[in-house]
Design a protein around this motif. Structure first.
Motif, PDB file in Angstrom:
ATOM      1  N   GLU A 215       0.829  -1.206   0.000  1.00 30.12           N
ATOM      2  CA  GLU A 215       0.000   0.000   0.000  1.00 30.12           C
ATOM      3  C   GLU A 215       0.869   1.263   0.000  1.00 30.12           C
ATOM      4  OE1 GLU A 215      -3.250   2.073   2.978  1.00 30.12           O
ATOM      5  OE2 GLU A 215      -3.032  -0.111   2.998  1.00 30.12           O
ATOM      6  N   GLU A 216       1.894   1.286   0.847  1.00 28.78           N
ATOM      7  CA  GLU A 216       2.749   2.466   0.949  1.00 28.78           C
ATOM      8  C   GLU A 216       3.582   2.667  -0.313  1.00 28.78           C
ATOM      9  OE1 GLU A 216       2.675   4.814   3.455  1.00 28.78           O
ATOM     10  OE2 GLU A 216       0.866   3.629   3.823  1.00 28.78           O
TER      11      GLU A 216
ATOM     12  N   ALA B  59       3.246   6.046  -2.791  1.00 21.12           N
ATOM     13  CA  ALA B  59       4.382   6.919  -3.094  1.00 21.12           C
ATOM     14  C   ALA B  59       4.498   7.213  -4.586  1.00 21.12           C
ATOM     15  CB  ALA B  59       5.675   6.288  -2.587  1.00 21.12           C
ATOM     16  N   GLY B  60       4.069   6.291  -5.437  1.00 21.66           N
ATOM     17  CA  GLY B  60       4.174   6.498  -6.882  1.00 21.66           C
ATOM     18  C   GLY B  60       5.609   6.648  -7.352  1.00 21.66           C
ATOM     19  N   ALA B  61       6.550   6.014  -6.640  1.00 25.49           N
ATOM     20  CA  ALA B  61       7.970   6.170  -6.955  1.00 25.49           C
ATOM     21  C   ALA B  61       8.484   5.129  -7.934  1.00 25.49           C
ATOM     22  CB  ALA B  61       8.798   6.114  -5.669  1.00 25.49           C
TER      23      ALA B  61
ATOM     24  N   LEU C 170     -10.904  -8.084   0.827  1.00 27.73           N
ATOM     25  CA  LEU C 170     -11.452  -7.060  -0.054  1.00 27.73           C
ATOM     26  C   LEU C 170     -11.059  -5.665   0.418  1.00 27.73           C
ATOM     27  CD1 LEU C 170     -13.242  -6.097  -2.375  1.00 27.73           C
ATOM     28  CD2 LEU C 170     -15.227  -6.373  -0.873  1.00 27.73           C
ATOM     29  N   THR C 171     -11.151  -5.405   1.717  1.00 26.22           N
ATOM     30  CA  THR C 171     -10.798  -4.078   2.231  1.00 26.22           C
ATOM     31  C   THR C 171      -9.340  -3.751   1.941  1.00 26.22           C
ATOM     32  OG1 THR C 171     -12.452  -4.219   3.985  1.00 26.22           O
ATOM     33  CG2 THR C 171     -10.644  -2.657   4.308  1.00 26.22           C
ATOM     34  N   GLN C 172      -8.472  -4.739   2.072  1.00 24.43           N
ATOM     35  CA  GLN C 172      -7.047  -4.503   1.816  1.00 24.43           C
ATOM     36  C   GLN C 172      -6.788  -4.200   0.348  1.00 24.43           C
ATOM     37  OE1 GLN C 172      -6.223  -8.319   3.479  1.00 24.43           O
ATOM     38  NE2 GLN C 172      -5.232  -7.477   5.309  1.00 24.43           N
ATOM     39  N   VAL C 173      -7.494  -4.885  -0.548  1.00 22.01           N
ATOM     40  CA  VAL C 173      -7.337  -4.619  -1.978  1.00 22.01           C
ATOM     41  C   VAL C 173      -7.859  -3.228  -2.312  1.00 22.01           C
ATOM     42  CG1 VAL C 173      -8.045  -5.328  -4.295  1.00 22.01           C
ATOM     43  CG2 VAL C 173      -7.385  -7.050  -2.621  1.00 22.01           C
ATOM     44  N   ARG C 174      -8.980  -2.859  -1.739  1.00 21.60           N
ATOM     45  CA  ARG C 174      -9.517  -1.524  -1.993  1.00 21.60           C
ATOM     46  C   ARG C 174      -8.556  -0.442  -1.522  1.00 21.60           C
ATOM     47  NH1 ARG C 174     -15.862  -2.425  -0.141  1.00 21.60           N
ATOM     48  NH2 ARG C 174     -16.606  -3.246  -2.156  1.00 21.60           N
ATOM     49  N   ARG C 175      -7.927  -0.661  -0.385  1.00 23.62           N
ATOM     50  CA  ARG C 175      -6.955   0.315   0.120  1.00 23.62           C
ATOM     51  C   ARG C 175      -5.769   0.444  -0.842  1.00 23.62           C
ATOM     52  NH1 ARG C 175      -7.070   1.939   5.483  1.00 23.62           N
ATOM     53  NH2 ARG C 175      -4.799   2.155   5.415  1.00 23.62           N
ATOM     54  N   MET C 176      -5.359  -0.656  -1.432  1.00 25.98           N
ATOM     55  CA  MET C 176      -4.265  -0.591  -2.394  1.00 25.98           C
ATOM     56  C   MET C 176      -4.673   0.136  -3.664  1.00 25.98           C
ATOM     57  SD  MET C 176      -2.127  -4.169  -2.004  1.00 25.98           S
ATOM     58  CE  MET C 176      -3.441  -5.300  -1.523  1.00 25.98           C
ATOM     59  N   HIS C 177      -5.924  -0.067  -4.124  1.00 31.82           N
ATOM     60  CA  HIS C 177      -6.418   0.698  -5.274  1.00 31.82           C
ATOM     61  C   HIS C 177      -6.349   2.195  -4.985  1.00 31.82           C
ATOM     62  CE1 HIS C 177      -7.726  -2.435  -7.960  1.00 31.82           C
ATOM     63  NE2 HIS C 177      -8.620  -2.940  -7.123  1.00 31.82           N
ATOM     64  N   LEU C 178      -6.848   2.605  -3.837  1.00 39.53           N
ATOM     65  CA  LEU C 178      -6.846   4.026  -3.482  1.00 39.53           C
ATOM     66  C   LEU C 178      -5.422   4.557  -3.375  1.00 39.53           C
ATOM     67  CD1 LEU C 178      -9.698   4.066  -0.801  1.00 39.53           C
ATOM     68  CD2 LEU C 178      -9.793   4.985  -3.136  1.00 39.53           C
ATOM     69  N   ALA C 179      -4.530   3.747  -2.818  1.00 33.29           N
ATOM     70  CA  ALA C 179      -3.138   4.168  -2.704  1.00 33.29           C
ATOM     71  C   ALA C 179      -2.514   4.343  -4.089  1.00 33.29           C
ATOM     72  CB  ALA C 179      -2.349   3.138  -1.893  1.00 33.29           C
ATOM     73  N   ALA C 180      -2.808   3.432  -5.013  1.00 36.64           N
ATOM     74  CA  ALA C 180      -2.264   3.539  -6.366  1.00 36.64           C
ATOM     75  C   ALA C 180      -2.793   4.781  -7.075  1.00 36.64           C
ATOM     76  CB  ALA C 180      -2.606   2.281  -7.165  1.00 36.64           C
ATOM     77  N   GLU C 181      -4.052   5.120  -6.851  1.00 32.62           N
ATOM     78  CA  GLU C 181      -4.619   6.332  -7.446  1.00 32.62           C
ATOM     79  C   GLU C 181      -3.923   7.574  -6.896  1.00 32.62           C
ATOM     80  OE1 GLU C 181      -8.776   6.079  -6.659  1.00 32.62           O
ATOM     81  OE2 GLU C 181      -9.070   4.308  -7.925  1.00 32.62           O
ATOM     82  N   THR C 182      -3.639   7.567  -5.607  1.00 31.29           N
ATOM     83  CA  THR C 182      -2.906   8.682  -5.011  1.00 31.29           C
ATOM     84  C   THR C 182      -1.506   8.779  -5.601  1.00 31.29           C
ATOM     85  OG1 THR C 182      -4.135   8.522  -2.936  1.00 31.29           O
ATOM     86  CG2 THR C 182      -2.013   9.646  -2.857  1.00 31.29           C
ATOM     87  N   GLY C 183      -0.837   7.642  -5.735  1.00 33.43           N
ATOM     88  CA  GLY C 183       0.496   7.630  -6.315  1.00 33.43           C
ATOM     89  C   GLY C 183       0.514   8.175  -7.732  1.00 33.43           C
ATOM     90  N   ALA C 184      -0.524   7.859  -8.506  1.00 33.06           N
ATOM     91  CA  ALA C 184      -0.597   8.348  -9.882  1.00 33.06           C
ATOM     92  C   ALA C 184      -0.739   9.866  -9.931  1.00 33.06           C
ATOM     93  CB  ALA C 184      -1.772   7.688 -10.599  1.00 33.06           C
ATOM     94  N   LYS C 185      -1.418  10.427  -8.940  1.00 30.06           N
ATOM     95  CA  LYS C 185      -1.626  11.877  -8.913  1.00 30.06           C
ATOM     96  C   LYS C 185      -0.416  12.629  -8.378  1.00 30.06           C
ATOM     97  CE  LYS C 185      -6.629  11.438  -8.133  1.00 30.06           C
ATOM     98  NZ  LYS C 185      -7.724  11.633  -7.150  1.00 30.06           N
ATOM     99  N   GLU C 186       0.258  12.045  -7.394  1.00 34.00           N
ATOM    100  CA  GLU C 186       1.290  12.786  -6.665  1.00 34.00           C
ATOM    101  C   GLU C 186       2.704  12.288  -6.906  1.00 34.00           C
ATOM    102  OE1 GLU C 186       0.148  12.697  -2.565  1.00 34.00           O
ATOM    103  OE2 GLU C 186      -1.817  13.620  -2.940  1.00 34.00           O
TER     104      GLU C 186
END
Length: 205
Positions: free
Chosen positions: A100-101, A105-107, A121-137
Motif C-alpha cells: 500500500e505504501e 508513493a508512486g515512486a 477485499l478491504t485490503q485490496v480496496r486500500r491498495m487501489h486508493l493508494a495507487a490512485e494517489t500515487g498516480a496523482k502525486e
C-alpha cells in the motif's frame, strides 16, 4: 459575481496509462494506478514479462521464509536483475501495508506483492486508493501486481490472470488465461518463446 459552468472549471482528466504484458499485445494491457492479480505455477514468469515492459526499479515484496525466492540468474532472460529491490516483511499484514505504501508513493512503475495467501477485499480496496494517489502525486502511475497461490481469487482486483507452462520438446510455451476483468470477458492465449526475440509472442493460427 459570475459563476462558471463546472465543465469549464474542472481540471482535465489525465488518461490512465496501461502496460501490455508482451510487446505488440494491446489485448493484454493492464491499467496502471490499479491492482491486478496473477496466479498459476508460472505467475512469477508473468511478473517478469510485465516488468520487462517498464523502466526503473521494480519493488518485490515477499516474506523472508518464501521457498520460491527469485534468483538473479533466473530473471536475467527477462530483465536486468539490478532493477529488483526486495522487501521482506515477516507478517502478512506488513506485506500488504508495504504494498500500500509503495503504491501511494508512486515512486516506481511496478510493485509486486508475492503473497502466501489471499488478501481481503478491504485490503485490496486500500491498495487501489493508494495507487490512485500515487498516480496523482508521484513520478509514476504505479501498477500493483499481487501474486497469489493456487488459482487465486483475491476479491476486488482489477483483473486476474493465470499463467501455466505448456512446454514441448525444444520449445518454451505457456497458456495464459484471463480469469477475471471488469471490462473484458474470460479468454485464453497460447504463448511461445521465439529464440530471436527477448520476450515470447502470442501464437497465431
Amino acid at each position: 459575481m459570475s459563476r462558471h459552468h463546472p465543465l469549464l472549471t474542472r481540471s482535465p482528466t489525465r488518461p490512465t496509462p496501461g502496460i501490455a504484458m508482451l510487446p505488440g499485445a494491446p489485448e493484454l494491457e493492464l491499467a496502471c494506478a490499479r491492482v491486478h492479480e496473477a496466479c498459476g505455477t508460472a505467475r512469477r514468469t508473468l511478473a517478469m514479462w510485465i516488468a520487462a515492459q517498464t523502466s526503473g526499479p521494480v519493488l518485490w515484496v515477499a516474506p523472508p521464509y518464501s521457498r520460491d525466492a527469485l534468483n538473479g540468474e533466473g530473471v536475467r532472460d527477462w530483465i536486468d536483475p539490478a532493477r529488483l529491490i526486495f522487501v521482506a516483511p515477516r507478517r502478512t499484514e506488513d506485506l500488504l501495508w508495504t504494498m500500500e505504501e509503495i503504491l501511494r508513493a508512486g515512486a516506481v512503475a511496478l510493485a509486486v506483492g508475492d503473497l502466501p495467501g489471499l488478501p481481503g477485499l478491504t485490503q485490496v480496496r486500500r491498495m487501489h486508493l493508494a495507487a490512485e494517489t500515487g498516480a496523482k502525486e508521484g513520478a509514476y502511475a504505479p501498477l500493483g501486481l499481487l501474486l497469489t497461490p493456487g488459482t487465486g481469487g483475491a476479491a476486488g482486483v482489477e483483473t486476474r490472470w493465470q499463467l501455466a507452462p505448456a512446454h514441448s520438446a525444444g520449445q518454451e510455451n505457456w497458456r495464459l488465461e484471463r480469469l477475471r476483468a471488469r471490462t473484458a470477458p474470460q479468454r485464453g492465449w497460447d504463448i511461445a518463446r521465439v529464440a530471436a526475440l527477448p520476450l515470447p509472442q502470442i501464437k497465431t493460427a
